[in-house]
Design an enzyme around this catalytic site. Structure first.
Site, mmCIF file in Angstrom:
data_model
loop_
_atom_site.group_PDB
_atom_site.id
_atom_site.type_symbol
_atom_site.label_atom_id
_atom_site.label_comp_id
_atom_site.label_asym_id
_atom_site.label_seq_id
_atom_site.Cartn_x
_atom_site.Cartn_y
_atom_site.Cartn_z
ATOM 1 C CG HIS A 56 -2.158 -4.355 -8.631
ATOM 2 N ND1 HIS A 56 -3.414 -3.784 -8.696
ATOM 3 C CD2 HIS A 56 -1.736 -4.192 -7.357
ATOM 4 C CE1 HIS A 56 -3.736 -3.295 -7.507
ATOM 5 N NE2 HIS A 56 -2.741 -3.522 -6.676
ATOM 6 C CD GLU A 86 -2.765 -1.170 -0.134
ATOM 7 O OE1 GLU A 86 -3.038 -0.090 -0.697
ATOM 8 O OE2 GLU A 86 -3.095 -2.262 -0.601
#
EC number: 3.4.24.-
Length: 683
Positions: free
Chosen positions: A364, A258
Site C-alpha cells: 500500500h 481489492e
C-alpha cells in the site's frame, strides 16, 4: 434518561444545569477500514497460462522472452475486460445484501477498472492451468507439467474453478521424462471475451473476523507471455457488508481496492513488472524464467529498478532526530506523478507503507503522505484513486492507464519536499513557528467539550484525531515536544489515532454510533447524515451540494420561553450554498446569508422547531467554493467589501410573556463524546 440538575448562578436568576441524558447516539467514532491484503505465496500461484495476443503469431513459436518483447512494442490495446464468476455462496446472501452487491457494488467497481485500464488485445479463449500436488513442476514447450498427476480440483481462493475453465492436465514423471497429456482429462470450453477472470465468493471465513474485514482479494494465475495476472478471487464477508446508503461509496471503494490487489498492486507481483519494451524490470533465473525467490516472504524478490530503500537522515522526532529507512516505488511514471503532486523534483519515488505487518506493509502507499488515496492501507475518509495509483498500474508493463478516470488528490498537493520528505513533526513545528497553517496535520487534542473542524476540501465535518494513547508511543512516532494543556513529560503518550500514518494527527471524518451501529456520518454530501430536527441545534443541512463551514468560537444556543440550551459540541457544520452576484451565499434554515469578505462572522438568529437558534458561521474565501463556477461563466468573485447592515439579515425573536421569561432555565447538553478507533477492515 434525565439526571437531577445541579444549580449555578446566572445573572440575577438561578438557572438549572440540566444534563439531558448522555445520548448514546452521540458516541463518536473516527472510522478506519484496514486492509490486510494476504498476498499469495509463490507456490500458491499458477504460472504459464497460455494466451494469444491479437497481433501476434502462434504463442508457442520461437523464444518466449524475445517474442514477448516484440509483441509488447506493437500490440494493440483495448479496455480491460473482467469476467465475474460467482460462487454459490454469493447467492446465499440476504436478499438486500445480494441485490446491493450484484446490482451496484460489483458492477460499479468492475466498470471503473474496465474504463481506467487497457490491455493488449487477445484472441481465442483462455483456459486456466490445473494445479499440481507438488510445488515442483516441469515446463516443456511453454506448457506447465505436473509430476505424475494434477490435483483433482483447482481452487482460486475460496472458489473451485469450473472444469469448463480448465485446460487439460499435462504431466511428466519425477525425472521430467515421459511428458504427456493425461488422457483422463479434456480441455474445457474456456473463457471468451475476457482478459481477467474474477471468482467471487461470500463466505464468513476466519479472515473476516480479523479487524471486521469487509472483503479480501488476490490473484491466483498468471499468463505465460508477460506474467500478467489473468485470474483472481475476492471474498466478501457477509456480516461486514453494510446496506446503509451513506456507506455505499466506501464499500464500492473497498471492492475497487481489492480488485486492484488482484490486478497488480501486490507485493507478490512487483517482481514480475516489465518496462515499456516488455523486458522484465527484475532479472530472471535462467532455469525457471522467474525472478529469484525471497525465502523469508515466500514471494519473488523485486529489483531496485522497482522498489528501492532510501535513508531519511535527521528525521525529526520528540527530543531529537533518527534515521528512517523507507521503501520507495521508483518506476518512471510513479516518480513523475509524485514529483508533480507534491511539487518536489528531488523526491525519489512514492513511499510505500512500512507498518501493519505482512499484508499491509509494502503493498500500500504510505498513509502519512497519501492519506485518503484509496490504495493506502486503511480507508479513513473520502478515498480516491489518484494518478499515482494509475501510474503504478501502467508501470507494471501490463496496462495502459486512462488518467481521466483518476480523482484529484488534495492531500499534500503542492506542499513541497518539506512535506513529502520530512517528518510530520518537522512540518508542524516549522509552520507553527512561522504562524502558518499546519494543515493537513493538526495539534488540537481531542477532549470535552468537543470542537469540530472542516476537512480541507470542506466535504466533511471533522475532528483532529490527536488523542492520548494508553501506552507511550515508540520513539519514531512521537511527534510533539510540547502540547497545549498537556503536562511536560507526557507528550510521548499523544499522537494521531491512525497508526499507519505514523501517529501524525490530522483532521478526519467521523461517525455517530448507537450501540456500535452507525446512526449517521459527518460527510456533507449525504442527506442521511442530517441530524434529527430536535438535535439539529446549528440548523445544518446535509445533502448533494452541501459543504462544511466553520462556526465561531462561541457555542450555539437554543432558546425557548422557558429554557436555554447550549450544546457543548460545536465548531463546524454542513450547509448548502449559492454562488451569484460575485458572492458566496450560505443557506441556513430558509434564509440566505451573503459573505462579503473572508473571515466575516455571520450572526444567525432563526426560530425553528420550537426553538430560537443562535450562533455564528464564518465565511471562507469566495474562490474556494465559487471560483470554478464563476470562471465557467466568465465571471469571478468580487473583491471584499463592507458587509450589509445587521438589519439586512433575518433576526427572529421569541414572543414570550413576562412570567415565562422569569422562569427560564438553562440546559447544557453535555453529551459525552468519546473518540475511539473502531477498526473496520477490508483486506
Amino acid at each position: 434518561m434525565a439526571k437531577t440538575p445541579p444549580l449555578r448562578p446566572h445573572g440575577n436568576m438561578a438557572k438549572f444545569l440540566a444534563a439531558l441524558g448522555i445520548c448514546s447516539w452521540l458516541l463518536v467514532s473516527a472510522t478506519a477500514h484496514n486492509c490486510q491484503h494476504q498476498h499469495p505465496k509463490a507456490h500458491e500461484v499458477v504460472h504459464g497460462v497460455r494466451i494469444q495476443l491479437a497481433d501476434s503469431e502462434d504463442d508457442s513459436a520461437g523464444d518466449p522472452a524475445r517474442h514477448s518483447v516484440r509483441r509488447r512494442s506493437v500490440a494493440a490495446e483495448q479496455p480491460l475486460r473482467i469476467l465475474l464468476v460467482y460462487d454459490e455462496s454469493v447467492y446465499r446472501l440476504e436478499e438486500e445484501k445480494f441485490n446491493l452487491i450484484n446490482d451496484t457494488v460489483l458492477p460499479e467497481a468492475v466498470q471503473f477498472w474496465e474504463q481506467a485500464l487497457m490491455v493488449r488485445e487477445t484472441k481465442g479463449v483462455i483456459r486456466l492451468n490445473r494445479k499440481c500436488d507438488s510445488t515442483q513442476v516441469y515446463v516443456k514447450n511453454g506448457h506447465t507439467h505436473c509430476i505424475d498427476h494434477c490435483k483433482a480440483t483447482t481452487m482460486c481462493g475460496e472458489v473451485q474453478v469450473p472444469d469448463a475453465h480448465l485446460d487439460v492436465c499435462r504431466v511428466c514423471n519425477a525425472t521430467g521424462q515421459n511428458c504427456r497429456i493425461d488422457s483422463n482429462t479434456q480441455p474445457g470450453e474456456g473463457i471468451e471475451n475476457a482478459d481477467f477472470v474474477f471468482y467471487v465468493s461470500a463466505r464468513q471465513t476466519q479472515r473476516c473476523f480479523k479487524g471486521l474485514t469487509v472483503a479480501y482479494a488476490a490473484h491466483c494465475q498468471q499468463e505465460a507471455a508477460l506474467d500478467r495476472p489473468i485470474a483472481g478471487h475476492a471474498n466478501l464477508c457477509p456480516e461486514s457488508i453494510s446496506t446503509k446508503p451513506q456507506e455505499l461509496q466506501t464499500l464500492i471503494s473497498t471492492v475497487k481496492h481489492e480488485i486492484l490487489h488482484a490486478l497488480g498492486f501486490s507485493v507478490s507481483l512487483y517482481a514480475f513488472f516489465r518496462d515499456d519494451d516488455g523486458k522484465p524490470r527484475t532479472p530472471r533465473k535462467l532455469d525457471t524464467g522467474k525472478p529469484y525467490l525471497n525465502e523469508k516472504l515466500q514471494i519473488h524478490q523485486w529489483s531496485n529498478e522497482t522498489i528501492r530503500k532510501v535513508v531519511r537522515e535527521n528525521w525529526s522526532v520528540r527530543g531529537g532526530h533518527v534515521n528512517k529507512v523507507v521503501d520507495m516505488m521508483v518506476t518512471p511514471r510513479v516518480i513523475a506523478e509524485v514529483r508533480a503532486h507534491f511539487n518536489c523534483n528531488k523526491l525519489e519515488g512514492a513511499e510505500l507503507e512500512d507498518q501493519g505487518g505482512e499484508g499491509t506493509a509494502l503493498t500500500h502507499w504510505e498513509k502519512r503522505i497519501l492519506e485518503n488515496e484509496a490504495m493506502t492501507g486503511t480507508h479513513t475518509q473520502s478515498p480516491v484513486f489518484s494518478r499515482i495509483t494509475l501510474a503504478l498500474m501502467e508501470d507494471s508493463g501490463w496496462y495502459r492507464a486512462n488518467y481521466s478516470m483518476a480523482t484529484p488528490l488534495t492531500w499534500g498537493k503542492g506542499l513541497g519536499c518539506a512535506f513529502a520528505m520530512r517528518s510530520c513533526k518537522d512540518w508542524i513545528q516549522y509552520n507553527h513557528a512561522r504562524g502558518r497553517s499546519i494543515h493537513p496535520f493538526c495539534s488540537k487534542v481531542k477532549q470535552d467539550p468537543l470542537q469540530t473542524e472542516c476537512t480541507d476540501d470542506r466535504n466533511s465535518v471533522a475532528l483532529c484525531n490527536l488523542i492520548r494513547h494508553e501506552f507511550e508511543l515508540p520513539k519514531g512516532y512521537q511527534n510533539f515536544d510540547s502540547l497545549n494543556h498537556v503536562k511536560d513529560g507526557e507528550e510521548g503518550f499523544y499522537g494521531g489515532s491512525v497508526s499507519l500514518a505514523d501517529h501524525c494527527p490530522y483532521i478526519q471524518e467521523f461517525t455517530w454510533r448507537s450501540k456500535n451501529v452507525i446512526v449517521r456520518g459527518s460527510h456533507c454530501r449525504f442527506t442521511e447524515n442530517n441530524p434529527r430536527p430536535e438535535k439539529n441545534f446549528a440548523l445544518e443541512s446535509y445533502g448533494e451540494g452541501a459543504k462544511c463551514f466553520d462556526h465561531s468560537e462561541s457555542m450555539w444556543e437554543e432558546r425557548s420561553c422557558h429554557q436555554t440550551r447550549e450544546w457543548q459540541h460545536w465548531g463546524s457544520g454542513c450547509y448548502k450554498y449559492d454562488c451569484f452576484d460575485g458572492r458566496l451565499h450560505i443557506l441556513v434554515g430558509n434564509y440566505s446569508y451573503k459573505c462579503s469578505f473572508p473571515g466575516q462572522k455571520l450572526s444567525i438568529r432563526i426560530a425553528a422547531n420550537g426553538w430560537l437558534h443562535k450562533g455564528a458561521i464564518m465565511c471562507p474565501p469566495c474562490h474556494e467554493l465559487c471560483g470554478a463556477q464563476f470562471a465557467a461563466q466568465g465571471k469571478q468573485c468580487r473583491p471584499g467589501e463592507e458587509p450589509d447592515p445587521l438589519n439586512k439579515y433575518p433576526r427572529d425573536n421569541l414572543a414570550c410573556g413576562a412570567g415565562s421569561e422569569k422562569s427560564r432555565s438553562v440546559a447544557i447538553i453535555t453529551a459525552v463524546l468519546l473518540l475511539f478507533g473502531l477498526r473496520w477492515g477490508f483486506s
